[in-house]
Motif scaffolding. Structure first.
Motif, PDB file in Angstrom:
ATOM      1  N   LEU A  76     -14.734 -10.112  -3.901  1.00 45.94           N
ATOM      2  CA  LEU A  76     -13.506  -9.657  -3.638  1.00 45.94           C
ATOM      3  C   LEU A  76     -13.625  -8.394  -2.806  1.00 45.94           C
ATOM      4  O   LEU A  76     -14.321  -7.642  -2.325  1.00 45.94           O
ATOM      5  CB  LEU A  76     -12.986  -9.106  -5.168  1.00 45.94           C
ATOM      6  N   PRO A 118       0.759  -1.342  -0.015  1.00 44.68           N
ATOM      7  CA  PRO A 118       0.119   0.004   0.033  1.00 44.68           C
ATOM      8  C   PRO A 118       0.978   1.297   0.181  1.00 44.68           C
ATOM      9  O   PRO A 118       1.706   1.593   0.789  1.00 44.68           O
ATOM     10  CB  PRO A 118      -0.918   0.024   1.330  1.00 44.68           C
ATOM     11  N   ASN A 119       0.597   2.250  -0.989  1.00 45.65           N
ATOM     12  CA  ASN A 119       1.630   3.418  -1.055  1.00 45.65           C
ATOM     13  C   ASN A 119       0.747   4.656  -1.334  1.00 45.65           C
ATOM     14  O   ASN A 119      -0.502   4.402  -1.829  1.00 45.65           O
ATOM     15  CB  ASN A 119       2.521   3.058  -1.942  1.00 45.65           C
ATOM     16  N   HIS A 120       1.345   5.665  -1.026  1.00 49.70           N
ATOM     17  CA  HIS A 120       0.497   6.779  -1.249  1.00 49.70           C
ATOM     18  C   HIS A 120       0.373   7.184  -2.819  1.00 49.70           C
ATOM     19  O   HIS A 120       1.132   7.077  -3.636  1.00 49.70           O
ATOM     20  CB  HIS A 120       1.426   8.036  -0.661  1.00 49.70           C
ATOM     21  N   ALA A 121      -0.755   7.297  -3.097  1.00 51.71           N
ATOM     22  CA  ALA A 121      -1.217   7.433  -4.577  1.00 51.71           C
ATOM     23  C   ALA A 121      -0.603   8.558  -5.341  1.00 51.71           C
ATOM     24  O   ALA A 121      -0.497   8.574  -6.510  1.00 51.71           O
ATOM     25  CB  ALA A 121      -2.711   7.361  -4.777  1.00 51.71           C
ATOM     26  N   ASN A 171      -8.505   0.127   0.234  1.00 53.90           N
ATOM     27  CA  ASN A 171      -9.710   0.617  -0.191  1.00 53.90           C
ATOM     28  C   ASN A 171      -9.880   2.084  -0.052  1.00 53.90           C
ATOM     29  O   ASN A 171     -11.051   2.474   0.205  1.00 53.90           O
ATOM     30  CB  ASN A 171     -10.946  -0.132  -0.059  1.00 53.90           C
ATOM     31  N   ALA A 172      -9.139   2.927  -0.295  1.00 51.83           N
ATOM     32  CA  ALA A 172      -8.915   4.240  -0.306  1.00 51.83           C
ATOM     33  C   ALA A 172      -8.560   4.734  -1.383  1.00 51.83           C
ATOM     34  O   ALA A 172      -7.606   4.447  -2.090  1.00 51.83           O
ATOM     35  CB  ALA A 172      -8.099   4.789   1.050  1.00 51.83           C
ATOM     36  N   SER A 173      -9.472   6.053  -1.909  1.00 51.89           N
ATOM     37  CA  SER A 173      -9.051   6.362  -3.313  1.00 51.89           C
ATOM     38  C   SER A 173      -7.457   7.099  -3.394  1.00 51.89           C
ATOM     39  O   SER A 173      -7.012   7.027  -4.361  1.00 51.89           O
ATOM     40  CB  SER A 173     -10.116   7.568  -3.662  1.00 51.89           C
ATOM     41  N   ASN A 174      -7.132   7.412  -2.164  1.00 52.31           N
ATOM     42  CA  ASN A 174      -5.813   7.701  -2.538  1.00 52.31           C
ATOM     43  C   ASN A 174      -4.566   7.034  -1.930  1.00 52.31           C
ATOM     44  O   ASN A 174      -3.462   7.438  -1.735  1.00 52.31           O
ATOM     45  CB  ASN A 174      -5.735   9.468  -1.831  1.00 52.31           C
ATOM     46  N   VAL A 175      -4.940   5.589  -1.992  1.00 50.16           N
ATOM     47  CA  VAL A 175      -3.788   4.706  -1.500  1.00 50.16           C
ATOM     48  C   VAL A 175      -3.751   3.603  -2.669  1.00 50.16           C
ATOM     49  O   VAL A 175      -4.930   2.982  -3.130  1.00 50.16           O
ATOM     50  CB  VAL A 175      -4.151   4.138  -0.250  1.00 50.16           C
ATOM     51  N   VAL A 176      -2.493   3.400  -3.005  1.00 48.44           N
ATOM     52  CA  VAL A 176      -2.301   2.322  -4.170  1.00 48.44           C
ATOM     53  C   VAL A 176      -2.639   0.915  -3.394  1.00 48.44           C
ATOM     54  O   VAL A 176      -2.077   0.712  -2.613  1.00 48.44           O
ATOM     55  CB  VAL A 176      -0.770   2.205  -4.589  1.00 48.44           C
ATOM     56  N   PRO A 177      -3.759   0.161  -4.024  1.00 53.19           N
ATOM     57  CA  PRO A 177      -3.841  -1.119  -3.042  1.00 53.19           C
ATOM     58  C   PRO A 177      -2.956  -2.092  -2.521  1.00 53.19           C
ATOM     59  O   PRO A 177      -1.951  -2.184  -3.749  1.00 53.19           O
ATOM     60  CB  PRO A 177      -4.812  -1.593  -4.291  1.00 53.19           C
ATOM     61  N   LEU A 220      -4.611  -4.341  -7.032  1.00 53.76           N
ATOM     62  CA  LEU A 220      -5.557  -4.186  -7.830  1.00 53.76           C
ATOM     63  C   LEU A 220      -5.163  -4.243  -9.241  1.00 53.76           C
ATOM     64  O   LEU A 220      -5.967  -4.942  -9.981  1.00 53.76           O
ATOM     65  CB  LEU A 220      -6.343  -3.059  -7.524  1.00 53.76           C
ATOM     66  N   ASN A 242     -10.645  -5.525  -1.475  1.00 57.53           N
ATOM     67  CA  ASN A 242      -9.447  -4.512  -1.923  1.00 57.53           C
ATOM     68  C   ASN A 242      -9.011  -3.848  -0.593  1.00 57.53           C
ATOM     69  O   ASN A 242      -9.997  -3.191  -0.068  1.00 57.53           O
ATOM     70  CB  ASN A 242      -9.951  -3.571  -2.844  1.00 57.53           C
TER      71      ASN A 242
END
Lengths: 426, 426
Positions: A277, A233-236, A282-288, A248, A279
């Motif tokens: 499934l 998980p990384n900062h988008a 599951n936050a719009s600004n985090v790389v899954p 994802l 994810n």
């Protein structure tokens, strides 16, 4: 007596069937969506009382067995023969419809009426069974009643509890069953001549191919697996595309590969589905960082399921490795396919084809027949589901189609009644 | 006075910085994971009191402005000049770390100490600002304090309530602010000479490229969209592959197309992410009927975001049409990119490069600088984040790297202090 001659006299009364379906759809929990009649509820009790009354009117002797199945019996002329069994279920999923299971039980009662009205006596006893709790129950078990009838309801299952703490054993007792007699009453292989079930298709094939009746080729086996794709998980905003391990995006590639493998398989009846499934985070600004999904493969030939799974596992591993993702695959469950014997298929096809345009197709869903197959040859007839829908309020089958199904089932009963004893046809 | 000469005297005390960071990490909600200091809580109050004390020790005059920002002021020698502002924030996300925002505020205090200890007087006033509530707050708003400072906190936002019913207006007042004076105190363009912020990178670029300092090229604009893919929920067993309208399988193809478009773009700083998705009904035995996902595209050049979106919309429509799926695209939000002026970039780069190996990179995340850009030129310095991690307990920057960032920031302050008035360099 000539089957063809007798058969033409067994014409179901469409209005009577319609009225039965409508009556049953009155015994529902109106606080729930659709037509909801969960097993072990007051609505189920009322529908059972109503059904027992209809069975008696049709000339059947009614009893409840150890597993709480409601059974109507019509004696046959030859006491040495095992019964022909017709069955299905009248419980529904929450938010379900008015046809699934229900038409199979009503068909049995209608056939008993037609036999009585036409003064036709069968050689075999006829049993009409309303199996208890076929749909997934609060206990995480489906086909409870048919399991119980064939001795496949182990203590582990009977001890499970619902949300209120009631055990399945207690629920069965409250429903009129005798759990302590389950072992004694468990039916043995050969204890029924044949088991026949009329059911809605729950799929779009009959409707889309213009058939009114379907002969079931067998009930598919189901192989289920869980796949976990772990990335990071990384900062988008701050993680360049080239430095990502996006679970994802990896799922997208793996999911497409699965679909392609299921579609390209030569066996036409194979279906493969990724239905569920998760994810994370599951936050719009985090790389899954992780995707966990459940997939299932169904086929009449479970070696095909294995084959697809092997190819999938290999391809998914390659995709994950290329993306720096970790992959874990774990089997969840495997059920074997239930074949319909060729001779049974042929007899049912003959009966159906004499009534309406008939297709042959697999049953992609499980039924009480899965359990009864342990003690008898099974056969099933499908009628069309509008739009392929089921387990929802929109579930619909035209009453004329239900009547055609009942008529085909009646002809099949006569045909099996005239057939040599099991094994005699081989 | 010669900048180079003065600059070499401003050597941050690494142990003092480490001790400050450790002290602040004591003011946290220990019932929450990581180092959690949410705004408008007792832990935030305590950290503010501690910070105000450190500001006073460093020779700053402390006050709280209308938006409840904590401000330490050091007068300059030329009363006609606007202040040089250094700022960041000390609130954290839940489960956050010990560096994000925090080092930017502590850097300002350390620079005030160094100026005092070395007897260096600036021409410009110096303001050190701890902005209130930079991270997403309970009110669904981030950069609350910097918004308030520049008059960008409209009544609609002030009237929003948290879970307990407290309005943002009331929360700001409790934090020592004066919401009724927000309009009067709102700073105007030109009211600061420059705004400088030291921040952790929150990404892996500095670490992976072996740089200790990063000059921010600008803060990316963010375009967010929601996509709904509607198919048909069907029984996973009874619906042949060829008769499905599987929304999740469609998503797989569409998601891959999005990733490819973002990766192939020539502008290297573009990132595109699908972080959040909902699959319906999300049951393992139902073909997915709908997938709703949020995607975002970030770039310093928002025309690139538009370009990618246009190409995506076209390709996604084709994929959906080929699969019999319905597609709906809706914009959620668009923020413009915040450029750093070339002259500002150059001065900051000079300051950084004289201290440690320096890269130039975009800021993929938003900051208080986004708001302050309304009233002053902005510039930012990044220090490395171990493993690119932030907003988590593992967030880490070596203390030596923090000290290098503070030293570079101090040199930049001196450089801007010596620079001609805004506009004079053009």
């Amino acid at each position: 007596m000539d089957v063809g001659n007798r058969a033409t006299r067994l014409k179901p009364d469409t209005d009577r069937l319609r009225s039965d379906i409508e009556a049953l759809s009155g015994f529902v929990d109106e606080t729930k969506p659709g037509w909801t009649r969960r097993p072990f509820t007051v609505w189920y009790d009322r529908s059972r009382n109503w059904l027992a009354e209809r069975m008696r009117e049709a000339g059947l002797t009614v009893h409840v067995d150890a597993a709480s199945n409601l059974i109507g019996l019509l004696p046959g002329s030859d006491p040495s023969l095992p019964p022909i069994m017709i069955g299905s279920h009248t419980d529904t999923v929450t938010g379900g419809g008015r046809f699934d299971g229900i038409i199979g039980v009503l068909a049995g009662i209608e056939i008993a009426r037609l036999l009585k009205e036409n003064g036709i006596a069968l050689r075999h006893p006829l049993e009409v069974v309303d199996f208890t709790a076929e749909e997934p129950s609060e206990y995480g078990i489906s086909t409870v009643g048919s399991r119980g009838m064939v001795g496949n309801l182990p203590d582990e299952m009977l001890e499970r509890t619902d949300a209120s703490g009631l055990t399945l054993r207690e629920a069965i007792a409250r429903q009129g069953g005798s759990p302590e007699k389950l072992a004694v009453q468990a039916r043995k292989p050969g204890s029924a001549a044949v088991y026949l079930e009329l059911h809605i298709e729950q799929g779009p094939v009959l409707e889309q191919t213009g058939h009114k009746l379907g002969v079931v080729l067998g009930i598919v086996g189901i192989h289920r697996y869980r796949t976990t794709i772990a990335g990071e998980p990384n900062h988008a905003g701050t993680t360049p595309m080239s430095m990502r391990r996006d679970a994802l995006a990896g799922f997208c590639e793996i999911g497409l590969a699965f679909e392609r493998l299921c579609k390209q398989t030569y066996a036409a009846d194979v279906v493969g589905t990724i239905g569920k499934l998760t994810n994370e985070p599951n936050a719009s600004n985090v790389v899954p960082g992780a995707v966990i999904f459940d997939m299932e493969i169904r086929s009449l030939d479970t070696s095909v399921c294995e084959e697809i799974y092997r190819a999938f596992a290999e391809e998914a591993s390659q995709i994950a490795a290329a993306r720096g993702l970790d992959l874990r695959l774990e089997p969840l469950s495997k059920s074997e396919a239930i074949p319909v014997e060729p001779k049974v298929k042929e007899r049912i096809y003959e009966a159906c084809a004499s009534v309406a345009p008939t297709a042959m197709l697999p049953s992609g869903a499980g039924h009480d027949a899965n359990q009864i197959a342990r003690i008898a040859p099974i056969g099933m007839i499908f009628v069309p589901s509008r739009g392929g829908r089921s387990h929802c309020p929109e579930e619909w089958t035209d009453f004329e189609d239900v009547a055609a199904g009942v008529e085909a089932l009646a002809r099949a009963v006569l045909s099996f009644d005239d057939a040599p004893a099991p094994g005699g046809e081989a």
